[in-house]
Design a protein around this motif. Structure first.
Motif, PDB file in Angstrom:
ATOM      1  N   THR A   6     -36.564 -16.274 -49.696  1.00  0.00           N
ATOM      2  CA  THR A   6     -36.554 -15.695 -51.036  1.00  0.00           C
ATOM      3  C   THR A   6     -36.059 -16.649 -52.104  1.00  0.00           C
ATOM      4  N   ARG A   7     -34.953 -17.357 -51.879  1.00  0.00           N
ATOM      5  CA  ARG A   7     -34.405 -18.136 -52.913  1.00  0.00           C
ATOM      6  C   ARG A   7     -35.415 -19.128 -53.510  1.00  0.00           C
TER       7      ARG A   7
ATOM      8  N   GLU B 176     -33.099 -14.984 -46.410  1.00  0.00           N
ATOM      9  CA  GLU B 176     -32.615 -15.280 -47.855  1.00  0.00           C
ATOM     10  C   GLU B 176     -33.163 -16.698 -48.102  1.00  0.00           C
TER      11      GLU B 176
ATOM     12  N   ARG C  58     -18.143 -16.504 -60.993  1.00  0.00           N
ATOM     13  CA  ARG C  58     -19.322 -16.877 -61.648  1.00  0.00           C
ATOM     14  C   ARG C  58     -20.450 -17.136 -61.013  1.00  0.00           C
TER      15      ARG C  58
ATOM     16  N   ARG D  20     -20.922 -16.297 -57.970  1.00  0.00           N
ATOM     17  CA  ARG D  20     -21.549 -15.123 -57.410  1.00  0.00           C
ATOM     18  C   ARG D  20     -22.437 -13.899 -58.152  1.00  0.00           C
ATOM     19  N   ASP D  21     -21.714 -13.862 -59.420  1.00  0.00           N
ATOM     20  CA  ASP D  21     -22.690 -13.270 -60.512  1.00  0.00           C
ATOM     21  C   ASP D  21     -24.095 -13.893 -60.956  1.00  0.00           C
ATOM     22  N   ALA D  22     -24.140 -14.985 -60.393  1.00  0.00           N
ATOM     23  CA  ALA D  22     -25.527 -15.619 -60.694  1.00  0.00           C
ATOM     24  C   ALA D  22     -26.290 -15.599 -59.398  1.00  0.00           C
ATOM     25  N   GLY D  23     -25.724 -14.969 -58.371  1.00  0.00           N
ATOM     26  CA  GLY D  23     -26.379 -14.658 -57.115  1.00  0.00           C
ATOM     27  C   GLY D  23     -26.363 -15.661 -55.962  1.00  0.00           C
ATOM     28  N   VAL D  24     -25.125 -16.693 -56.061  1.00  0.00           N
ATOM     29  CA  VAL D  24     -24.831 -17.528 -54.929  1.00  0.00           C
ATOM     30  C   VAL D  24     -23.610 -16.792 -54.356  1.00  0.00           C
ATOM     31  N   ASN D  25     -23.732 -16.425 -53.254  1.00  0.00           N
ATOM     32  CA  ASN D  25     -22.627 -15.674 -52.488  1.00  0.00           C
ATOM     33  C   ASN D  25     -21.734 -16.710 -51.777  1.00  0.00           C
TER      34      ASN D  25
END
Length: 585
Positions: A55-56, A52, A134, A136-141
């Motif tokens: 990938t980031r 992960e 917000r 999480r919507d941006a990809g930060v879990n």
């Protein structure tokens, strides 16, 4: 024709039946395989996290099966597996999070009370749940508060680790109030009938003894046998016989202690086990000490509050073991207050400043100067370790003492009862008496006390009369009725001592000044002579009781089950129970 069945493959990867098969192995193999499984899971978690992260940040990574297996085998080769020597015959105490995946024959889960398990989740001081969404919507879990509080799944996994027995427990009282159960407690009861729950639930009283069959030590067995005898249960005879045979000394001591305690808790008169001396030589020895005693106000107050408190502290010399901790305790804080006020009012008196509104500003300047001089070195001088908040404590101390000066140099209302509202000047600070020549308090009937102590402050009025001021760092008011009830003799002692220290002046009276600005116990000698005489009568009675060896556990007044707000000995004499039972004894 029906579909043709395929033959099962010889190996299809990880089997969901593997944990069960591992548990069925011998104990040594089970420990080995569980350690291997844990190491494998840790490696896989690390590989997922690494992928992960790669990938980031845009790093290339092998995405095929061969690359994955190569990385996995490399990690397996480099990872040692540490196994313990086994836990058979031992008890493992661990946290709920670390207990997952560790099967045991007997599992105990404690603390299923409200606010304990599951523990309350504090609010995140950095991120609100809306902000987490917000991100999480941006990809930060990031988990939200509900996901962070997922103790229900943890509880279920813990329950599944029990092979033979599972014991759940919870406290049901907290500070004398009912303590509600955890939601997990209710979850664990689902699927059982009321009869089954009643048959498998035990409630242990706070002061109850374990059942004899459940005793784990000799001491528990002795207490269980005594309790069974008190309840008339048949197992008392068997327990007594075993203890006499195997541990006679312990059993004799237990029976004697039980008899002593039974008499203390009964309505039988006070005796040697509840504060009344019986040995003639010991009574004569204590009587001699009482006659030769030079008394402080605190010593007289101890007996006035509870004779047993005086006996434990002043006669036996028992001192409580205080835990070491940072910062000041109550006594050290009071000492520091007294130091600063003594230095401040001494300078005010030396400069001839009247205690009046016109001089309030100058008084505060003097106070600040004294604080600047005395506060920094207080830890070394008084003997405490400066805590992490010592700098803030200095600000608080300075503010409280400024409030005291503002009240004292204001309209003087706190001393109006003593006709000392205005025109006072600080005359003496820390006036000691009884060091070379003890002060004498005549109690009437040929009885007198020799006194020693220190008067915090004496102010002189414009007409030459004097008033006594005693500082108190505690906030609890001291009423004049405390003298009449025979509980507090401090002002009585100070006024009599002031009369003898300064016979040329009339002593108007005295007042307790609770820092920062609350007075109490203002006593005007001219008007309160009956109060003084009542206090002297109590002291005359107390001296007679002490001389005869009477230190019975009979407090003057109970406060929260104690004879005083700060009593170090209430657990020895248990006044809330014993004194009430012997009220007529």
């Amino acid at each position: 024709m029906g579909a043709k069945r395929r033959a099962p493959a010889a190996y299809t990867g990880y089997s969901l039946d593997m944990p069960r098969r591992i548990r069925e192995q011998p104990a040594e193999q089970t420990a080995r395989d569980l350690a291997a499984m844990k190491a494998l899971k840790d490696i896989l978690r690390g590989m997922i996290a690494s992928a992960e992260l790669s990938t980031r940040i845009g790093l290339p990574q092998a995405g095929d099966r061969a690359g994955f297996l190569e990385d996995l085998l490399g990690a397996l080769t480099a990872t040692p597996i540490e196994r313990g020597s086994g836990r058979d015959g031992r008890v493992l105490a661990t946290t709920t999070a670390n207990a997952r995946g560790l099967p045991h024959s007997h599992v105990f889960i404690v603390g299923l009370a409200e606010g304990v398990f599951p523990a309350p989740i504090p609010g995140d001081p950095l991120l609100l749940d809306s902000e987490r969404e917000r991100l999480r919507d941006a990809g930060v879990n990031l988990p939200d508060s509900a996901e962070r509080a997922s103790d229900e799944g943890l509880f279920v996994s813990l329950v599944g680790t029990a092979r033979e027995t599972l014991t759940l427990s919870r406290p049901y009282l907290k500070n004398g109030e009912v303590w509600g159960p955890s939601p997990l407690w209710g979850l664990s009861q689902q699927g059982f009938s009321r009869e089954e729950l009643l048959a498998n639930t035990n409630r242990l009283a706070i002061d109850g003894a374990a059942a004899y069959r459940d005793a784990a030590t000799v001491a528990e067995a002795a207490l269980a046998a005594v309790d069974a005898a008190r309840r008339g249960q048949p197992e008392a005879a068997a327990g007594s016989a075993w203890l006499w045979a195997q541990h006679p000394a312990t059993w004799r001591h237990t029976l004697r202690a039980a008899g002593v305690e039974r008499r203390r808790m009964s309505r039988a008169p006070f005796d040697a086990m509840s504060g009344v001396l019986s040995d003639p030589a010991l009574i004569a020895h204590v009587g001699t000490k009482v006659e030769a005693q030079v008394w402080s106000a605190s010593g007289l107050n101890d007996y006035g509050a509870c004779p047993y408190k005086y006996f434990a502290h002043r006669v036996l010399g028992i001192e409580p073991l205080e835990p070491l901790e940072d910062g000041m305790d109550v006594r050290q804080r009071g000492t520091l207050y007294h130091e600063i006020l003594e230095a401040t009012y001494r300078q005010i008196g030396e400069q001839g400043l009247l205690i009046a509104p016109d001089h309030a500003g100058r008084a505060v300047e003097i106070l600040d100067s004294c604080c600047d001089h005395l506060l920094p070195g207080a830890p070394e001088r008084i003997g405490f370790r400066a805590s992490a908040v010592w700098r803030g404590e200095q600000v608080t101390i300075r503010r409280k003492l400024r409030t005291l000066l503002a009240s004292d140099f204001g309209d003087g209302a706190v001393l109006k009862k003593l006709d000392a509202a205005a025109g006072r000047i600080p005359y003496r600070q820390e006036s000691r008496f009884g060091e070379r020549r003890p002060a004498r308090l005549d109690l009437g009937g040929g009885v007198a006390l020799r006194l020693r102590g220190t008067i915090d402050r004496i102010d002189r009025l414009a007409d030459g009369r004097m008033v006594v001021v005693d500082y108190k760092s505690g906030s609890t008011p001291i009423d004049l009725r405390e003298i009449e009830r025979g509980r507090n003799f401090q002002m009585l002692v100070y006024l009599e001592a002031a009369r003898q220290l300064y016979p040329e002046a009339e002593i108007v009276g005295g007042v307790f000044w609770h820092i920062p600005n609350t007075p109490s116990g203002a006593l005007r000698l001219e008007a309160e002579q009956p109060v003084m005489e009542a206090g002297k009568a109590h002291l005359r009675d107390y001296l007679g009781r002490m001389g005869s060896g009477d230190f019975r556990s009979r407090p003057n007044k109970l406060e929260d089950g104690k004879c005083a707000r700060y009593c170090d000995f209430y657990q020895l004499c248990r006044p809330a129970v014993i004194a009430r039972q012997k009220a007529k004894g």
